[in-house]
Design a protein around this motif. Structure first.
Motif, PDB file in Angstrom:
ATOM      1  N   LYS A   1     -19.768  55.933   5.989  1.00 24.93           N
ATOM      2  CA  LYS A   1     -21.142  56.046   5.500  1.00 24.93           C
ATOM      3  C   LYS A   1     -21.371  55.229   4.233  1.00 24.93           C
ATOM      4  O   LYS A   1     -22.520  54.960   3.873  1.00 24.93           O
ATOM      5  CB  LYS A   1     -21.485  57.519   5.253  1.00 24.93           C
ATOM      6  N   LEU A   2     -20.294  54.831   3.555  1.00 26.50           N
ATOM      7  CA  LEU A   2     -20.447  53.968   2.382  1.00 26.50           C
ATOM      8  C   LEU A   2     -21.083  52.634   2.754  1.00 26.50           C
ATOM      9  O   LEU A   2     -21.758  51.996   1.932  1.00 26.50           O
ATOM     10  CB  LEU A   2     -19.081  53.721   1.725  1.00 26.50           C
ATOM     11  N   LEU A   3     -20.883  52.207   4.007  1.00 25.79           N
ATOM     12  CA  LEU A   3     -21.408  50.919   4.457  1.00 25.79           C
ATOM     13  C   LEU A   3     -22.846  51.009   4.934  1.00 25.79           C
ATOM     14  O   LEU A   3     -23.463  49.988   5.241  1.00 25.79           O
ATOM     15  CB  LEU A   3     -20.528  50.367   5.587  1.00 25.79           C
ATOM     16  N   GLU A   4     -23.357  52.233   5.033  1.00 25.79           N
ATOM     17  CA  GLU A   4     -24.720  52.423   5.505  1.00 25.79           C
ATOM     18  C   GLU A   4     -25.691  52.016   4.395  1.00 25.79           C
ATOM     19  O   GLU A   4     -25.510  52.365   3.229  1.00 25.79           O
ATOM     20  CB  GLU A   4     -24.928  53.883   5.886  1.00 25.79           C
ATOM     21  N   GLY A   5     -26.724  51.302   4.763  1.00 29.17           N
ATOM     22  CA  GLY A   5     -27.696  50.867   3.764  1.00 29.17           C
ATOM     23  C   GLY A   5     -27.252  49.598   3.047  1.00 29.17           C
ATOM     24  O   GLY A   5     -26.308  48.907   3.455  1.00 29.17           O
ATOM     25  N   ASN A   6     -27.904  49.319   1.933  1.00 28.20           N
ATOM     26  CA  ASN A   6     -27.643  48.075   1.202  1.00 28.20           C
ATOM     27  C   ASN A   6     -27.238  48.311  -0.248  1.00 28.20           C
ATOM     28  O   ASN A   6     -27.179  47.367  -1.036  1.00 28.20           O
ATOM     29  CB  ASN A   6     -28.895  47.181   1.224  1.00 28.20           C
ATOM     30  N   SER A   7     -26.954  49.546  -0.617  1.00 27.23           N
ATOM     31  CA  SER A   7     -26.597  49.817  -2.002  1.00 27.23           C
ATOM     32  C   SER A   7     -25.238  49.207  -2.329  1.00 27.23           C
ATOM     33  O   SER A   7     -24.351  49.117  -1.458  1.00 27.23           O
ATOM     34  CB  SER A   7     -26.562  51.330  -2.247  1.00 27.23           C
ATOM     35  N   SER A   8     -25.078  48.800  -3.560  1.00 24.12           N
ATOM     36  CA  SER A   8     -23.830  48.162  -3.978  1.00 24.12           C
ATOM     37  C   SER A   8     -22.704  49.186  -4.021  1.00 24.12           C
ATOM     38  O   SER A   8     -22.918  50.366  -4.313  1.00 24.12           O
ATOM     39  CB  SER A   8     -24.001  47.507  -5.341  1.00 24.12           C
ATOM     40  N   LEU A   9     -21.480  48.720  -3.719  1.00 22.74           N
ATOM     41  CA  LEU A   9     -20.313  49.587  -3.700  1.00 22.74           C
ATOM     42  C   LEU A   9     -19.471  49.383  -4.946  1.00 22.74           C
ATOM     43  O   LEU A   9     -19.328  48.262  -5.444  1.00 22.74           O
ATOM     44  CB  LEU A   9     -19.462  49.295  -2.453  1.00 22.74           C
ATOM     45  N   SER A  10     -18.924  50.468  -5.435  1.00 22.56           N
ATOM     46  CA  SER A  10     -17.998  50.365  -6.553  1.00 22.56           C
ATOM     47  C   SER A  10     -16.670  49.809  -6.054  1.00 22.56           C
ATOM     48  O   SER A  10     -16.408  49.748  -4.847  1.00 22.56           O
ATOM     49  CB  SER A  10     -17.793  51.737  -7.185  1.00 22.56           C
ATOM     50  N   GLU A  11     -15.824  49.425  -6.976  1.00 24.56           N
ATOM     51  CA  GLU A  11     -14.517  48.900  -6.588  1.00 24.56           C
ATOM     52  C   GLU A  11     -13.690  49.965  -5.860  1.00 24.56           C
ATOM     53  O   GLU A  11     -12.960  49.668  -4.923  1.00 24.56           O
ATOM     54  CB  GLU A  11     -13.764  48.417  -7.836  1.00 24.56           C
ATOM     55  N   LYS A  12     -13.843  51.209  -6.281  1.00 20.82           N
ATOM     56  CA  LYS A  12     -13.123  52.303  -5.618  1.00 20.82           C
ATOM     57  C   LYS A  12     -13.597  52.481  -4.184  1.00 20.82           C
ATOM     58  O   LYS A  12     -12.788  52.661  -3.252  1.00 20.82           O
ATOM     59  CB  LYS A  12     -13.321  53.596  -6.404  1.00 20.82           C
ATOM     60  N   ASP A  13     -14.921  52.383  -3.968  1.00 21.92           N
ATOM     61  CA  ASP A  13     -15.467  52.516  -2.616  1.00 21.92           C
ATOM     62  C   ASP A  13     -15.038  51.339  -1.743  1.00 21.92           C
ATOM     63  O   ASP A  13     -14.703  51.521  -0.557  1.00 21.92           O
ATOM     64  CB  ASP A  13     -16.992  52.589  -2.670  1.00 21.92           C
ATOM     65  N   LYS A  14     -15.042  50.144  -2.311  1.00 21.17           N
ATOM     66  CA  LYS A  14     -14.588  48.977  -1.552  1.00 21.17           C
ATOM     67  C   LYS A  14     -13.134  49.129  -1.137  1.00 21.17           C
ATOM     68  O   LYS A  14     -12.748  48.759  -0.017  1.00 21.17           O
ATOM     69  CB  LYS A  14     -14.776  47.706  -2.378  1.00 21.17           C
ATOM     70  N   GLN A  15     -12.322  49.687  -2.014  1.00 22.75           N
ATOM     71  CA  GLN A  15     -10.920  49.891  -1.698  1.00 22.75           C
ATOM     72  C   GLN A  15     -10.761  50.876  -0.550  1.00 22.75           C
ATOM     73  O   GLN A  15      -9.916  50.685   0.340  1.00 22.75           O
ATOM     74  CB  GLN A  15     -10.180  50.395  -2.945  1.00 22.75           C
TER      75      GLN A  15
ATOM     76  N   THR B   1     -16.926  41.883   3.791  1.00 21.83           N
ATOM     77  CA  THR B   1     -17.555  40.783   3.056  1.00 21.83           C
ATOM     78  C   THR B   1     -19.047  41.097   2.916  1.00 21.83           C
ATOM     79  O   THR B   1     -19.548  42.073   3.469  1.00 21.83           O
ATOM     80  CB  THR B   1     -17.382  39.438   3.789  1.00 21.83           C
ATOM     81  N   GLU B   2     -19.758  40.243   2.204  1.00 28.12           N
ATOM     82  CA  GLU B   2     -21.193  40.451   2.037  1.00 28.12           C
ATOM     83  C   GLU B   2     -21.953  40.254   3.337  1.00 28.12           C
ATOM     84  O   GLU B   2     -23.043  40.791   3.517  1.00 28.12           O
ATOM     85  CB  GLU B   2     -21.727  39.484   0.971  1.00 28.12           C
ATOM     86  N   ASN B   3     -21.388  39.478   4.272  1.00 25.12           N
ATOM     87  CA  ASN B   3     -22.109  39.125   5.501  1.00 25.12           C
ATOM     88  C   ASN B   3     -21.787  40.028   6.699  1.00 25.12           C
ATOM     89  O   ASN B   3     -22.530  40.015   7.688  1.00 25.12           O
ATOM     90  CB  ASN B   3     -21.799  37.669   5.888  1.00 25.12           C
ATOM     91  N   ASN B   4     -20.688  40.783   6.631  1.00 25.99           N
ATOM     92  CA  ASN B   4     -20.307  41.557   7.816  1.00 25.99           C
ATOM     93  C   ASN B   4     -20.432  43.064   7.609  1.00 25.99           C
ATOM     94  O   ASN B   4     -19.862  43.847   8.365  1.00 25.99           O
ATOM     95  CB  ASN B   4     -18.886  41.209   8.253  1.00 25.99           C
ATOM     96  N   ARG B   5     -21.172  43.457   6.595  1.00 29.12           N
ATOM     97  CA  ARG B   5     -21.244  44.883   6.258  1.00 29.12           C
ATOM     98  C   ARG B   5     -21.824  45.715   7.406  1.00 29.12           C
ATOM     99  O   ARG B   5     -21.241  46.729   7.792  1.00 29.12           O
ATOM    100  CB  ARG B   5     -22.083  45.064   4.996  1.00 29.12           C
ATOM    101  N   ARG B   6     -22.971  45.316   7.959  1.00 30.15           N
ATOM    102  CA  ARG B   6     -23.592  46.082   9.042  1.00 30.15           C
ATOM    103  C   ARG B   6     -22.726  46.064  10.293  1.00 30.15           C
ATOM    104  O   ARG B   6     -22.570  47.086  10.966  1.00 30.15           O
ATOM    105  CB  ARG B   6     -24.984  45.511   9.343  1.00 30.15           C
ATOM    106  N   TRP B   7     -22.186  44.894  10.605  1.00 30.68           N
ATOM    107  CA  TRP B   7     -21.323  44.773  11.780  1.00 30.68           C
ATOM    108  C   TRP B   7     -20.093  45.663  11.633  1.00 30.68           C
ATOM    109  O   TRP B   7     -19.702  46.354  12.584  1.00 30.68           O
ATOM    110  CB  TRP B   7     -20.899  43.317  11.946  1.00 30.68           C
ATOM    111  N   LEU B   8     -19.512  45.682  10.447  1.00 27.42           N
ATOM    112  CA  LEU B   8     -18.319  46.487  10.207  1.00 27.42           C
ATOM    113  C   LEU B   8     -18.647  47.977  10.280  1.00 27.42           C
ATOM    114  O   LEU B   8     -17.848  48.769  10.792  1.00 27.42           O
ATOM    115  CB  LEU B   8     -17.734  46.139   8.838  1.00 27.42           C
ATOM    116  N   PHE B   9     -19.826  48.370   9.793  1.00 25.07           N
ATOM    117  CA  PHE B   9     -20.249  49.767   9.890  1.00 25.07           C
ATOM    118  C   PHE B   9     -20.289  50.219  11.347  1.00 25.07           C
ATOM    119  O   PHE B   9     -19.779  51.289  11.698  1.00 25.07           O
ATOM    120  CB  PHE B   9     -21.630  49.922   9.247  1.00 25.07           C
TER     121      PHE B   9
END
Length: 257
Positions: free
Chosen positions: A56-70, A85-93
C-alpha cells in the motif's frame, strides 16, 4: 492437502454442511478458470498484513521515506521483481498485489480445483455460475434480521442434573433474556459484529449455541459456534456494555483471517 480440502468443500455443500466463506473474489475467479491478469485484486485481498502495508506504500503518488523505500525494495527483491524507480511505481504496485494474492498460492489453487472436480459441485458451478456465491459466500452478504438470528440460536439447557453445570436455571434464564434483548434491539452493525465474534465470520450459520458459564467477560469458541456468557450479570446495562466491548474485538481478530 488442498486437493483433499477441495473434496471436503464440495461434499460439505452437497450434504448441507458449512460453506467456505472468506475466499478472496480474485482467488475464486482464478479457481474457476479465470486468468490472474483479469482478476480484480485489492489490497484488502492480501491476507498478510505486513505485506499488505508494504504494498500500500506504492498506492497513490505521495513521496516515500527512505525507510519505506527500503521496505519495498526488500519485498521486490524477495519476489524477483525489478527495483522501485520513479517510472515503475504503479506497475510494481499491481505486480506485487497480484503476486501476493494469487501468484504465491497458484499451486494451492490448482490442487483445490482438482479436489472440487472430483465432486458434482464442479459441474454445477460451471453450468450454473449463479451457484458460485452459494458455495463461496462473500463478506458483506450476511445481512440478517434479529428474528432470523434468534431462530438459529440453541439456548442453554435448563436441565439441572448436569454435574458439570454450575449455573442455576434462574441464572440461565436471566442471561438468555439479556442476550435476547440485545439481539432484538441491536443495529445491523452490532449484529454483524456479534456473529463475527461468535463464529469467526459474519455469515450466519445454520445453528448457534449459547452457554452460561462462570467467568468475567463473554468469550466465544468459534470452531463450535458457541457463545459463552458469564452468569454474574444482574442488570442488562452492564451485560450490554461488556458484550459490545467484546464483539468489537472482531475487527482485529478472526474478522481479518
Amino acid at each position: 492437502m488442498f486437493m483433499l480440502a477441495g473434496r471436503m468443500v464440495g461434499h460439505s455443500f452437497l450434504h448441507g454442511g458449512p460453506c467456505l466463506s472468506g475466499l478472496s473474489p480474485a482467488v475464486v475467479h482464478v479457481l474457476l478458470g479465470g486468468s490472474p491478469e483479469t482478476a480484480t485484486v485489492t489490497p484488502e485481498d492480501c491476507p498478510d498484513l505486513d505485506i499488505r502495508e508494504t504494498i500500500k506504500l506504492l498506492e497513490g503518488n505521495s513521496s516515500l521515506s527512505e525507510k519505506d523505500k527500503q521496505r519495498v525494495q526488500e519485498l521486490v527483491l524477495a519476489w524477483d521483481l525489478p527495483p522501485l524507480t520513479e517510472n515503475n511505481r504503479r506497475w510494481l504496485f499491481e505486480k506485487l498485489l497480484i503476486h501476493a494474492v494469487i501468484g504465491r498460492v497458484m499451486r494451492q489453487i490448482k490442487q483445490l480445483r482438482r479436489g472440487l472436480k472430483e465432486t458434482p459441485m464442479w459441474t454445477l458451478m460451471t453450468e450454473r455460475p449463479d451457484t458460485v456465491d452459494l458455495l463461496f459466500p462473500k463478506e458483506g452478504a450476511g445481512n440478517f434480521s434479529p428474528e432470523v438470528l434468534l431462530q438459529r440460536v440453541t439456548w442453554p439447557s435448563q436441565d439441572s442434573d448436569d454435574d458439570d453445570d454450575d449455573c442455576s436455571v434462574d441464572t440461565k434464564c436471566r442471561i438468555s433474556g439479556y442476550l435476547r434483548q440485545f439481539i432484538s434491539n441491536a443495529t445491523q452493525m452490532e449484529l454483524t459484529n456479534l456473529v463475527k465474534f461468535w463464529t469467526g465470520w459474519e455469515l450466519l450459520p445454520r445453528s448457534l449455541s449459547v452457554q452460561v458459564i462462570e467467568g468475567r467477560y463473554p468469550t466465544a469458541s468459534t470452531c463450535f459456534e458457541t457463545l459463552r456468557l458469564p452468569g454474574h450479570y444482574k442488570d442488562y446495562a452492564s451485560f450490554k456494555q461488556d458484550l459490545l466491548a467484546c464483539v468489537c474485538t472482531s475487527h482485529t481478530g478472526f474478522g481479518l483471517v
